[in-house]
Design a protein around this motif. Structure first.
Motif, PDB file in Angstrom:
ATOM      1  N   SER A  21       0.807  -1.209   0.000  1.00  0.00           N
ATOM      2  CA  SER A  21       0.000   0.000   0.000  1.00  0.00           C
ATOM      3  C   SER A  21       0.848   1.270   0.000  1.00  0.00           C
ATOM      4  O   SER A  21       0.614   2.170  -0.791  1.00  0.00           O
ATOM      5  CB  SER A  21      -0.932  -0.013   1.214  1.00  0.00           C
ATOM      6  OG  SER A  21      -1.738   1.119   1.211  1.00  0.00           O
ATOM      7  N   CYS A  38       1.092  -2.551   8.921  1.00  0.00           N
ATOM      8  CA  CYS A  38       2.195  -1.742   8.403  1.00  0.00           C
ATOM      9  C   CYS A  38       2.539  -0.667   9.430  1.00  0.00           C
ATOM     10  O   CYS A  38       1.634   0.029   9.917  1.00  0.00           O
ATOM     11  CB  CYS A  38       1.787  -1.091   7.081  1.00  0.00           C
ATOM     12  SG  CYS A  38       3.016   0.074   6.456  1.00  0.00           S
ATOM     13  N   CYS A  41       1.532   3.007   7.391  1.00  0.00           N
ATOM     14  CA  CYS A  41       0.158   3.344   6.984  1.00  0.00           C
ATOM     15  C   CYS A  41      -0.908   2.614   7.804  1.00  0.00           C
ATOM     16  O   CYS A  41      -2.083   2.937   7.712  1.00  0.00           O
ATOM     17  CB  CYS A  41      -0.046   3.074   5.501  1.00  0.00           C
ATOM     18  SG  CYS A  41      -0.102   1.328   5.056  1.00  0.00           S
TER      19      CYS A  41
HETATM   20 ZN   LIG Z   1       1.991   0.614   4.549  1.00  0.00          ZN
END
Ligand SMILES: [Zn+2]
Length: 142
Positions: A21, A38, A41
């Motif tokens: 992402s 993550c 994010c």
């Molecule tokens: Zn990420």
């Protein structure tokens, strides 16, 4: 950036074990220990029960393709006196090593493919944004 370029970028990030992402390299604490989300994010990596079945399929396909290429090349080179015991021994060892070492890469590739085929739903986007906001506040944006 075109849709094809975005898709290739997401897949490339997965191929190099980054978050598909955002591209953050912190998806793994060590080679085999994936984080739950993550660190940049907040993307949740395991999106549903049984999620890693796709990663296992990718891992199996890559492992068996490498196995097949090595075996066929060896048989062609050694034909007609193919050394069966060394061939099978190398084949077994190769299957074990590739399957274990490639699995973390297969997982991030699977996350990338899943993100492309099944984009984040509204509640996942909200949760990810909320976690990102909490992280920004707790670290002062560092
Ligand atoms: Zn990420």
């Amino acid at each position: 950036m075109s849709d094809v370029s975005k898709a290739l970028l997401v897949l490339l990030r997965g191929l190099v074990r980054r978050c598909p992402s955002c591209g953050d390299p912190g998806t793994y604490q060590r080679w085999f220990f994936m984080r739950g989300r993550c660190p940049r994010c907040g993307l949740l990596f395991e999106r549903e029960e049984g999620y890693w079945t796709g990663a296992m399929a990718i891992n199996l396909i890559v492992t068996e393709l490498i196995f097949a290429v090595v075996m066929v090349a060896w048989v062609i080179k050694a034909w007609p006196d193919v050394p069966m015991v060394p061939l099978l021994t190398v084949g077994l060892v190769l299957n074990g090593i590739v399957a274990v070492l490639f699995y973390p890469i297969a997982r991030t590739i699977w996350i990338a493919i899943d993100l492309l085929l099944h984009p984040l739903e509204a509640e996942e986007i909200e949760e990810t944004a909320r976690l990102h906001h909490v992280r920004e506040r707790s670290t002062g944006g560092l």
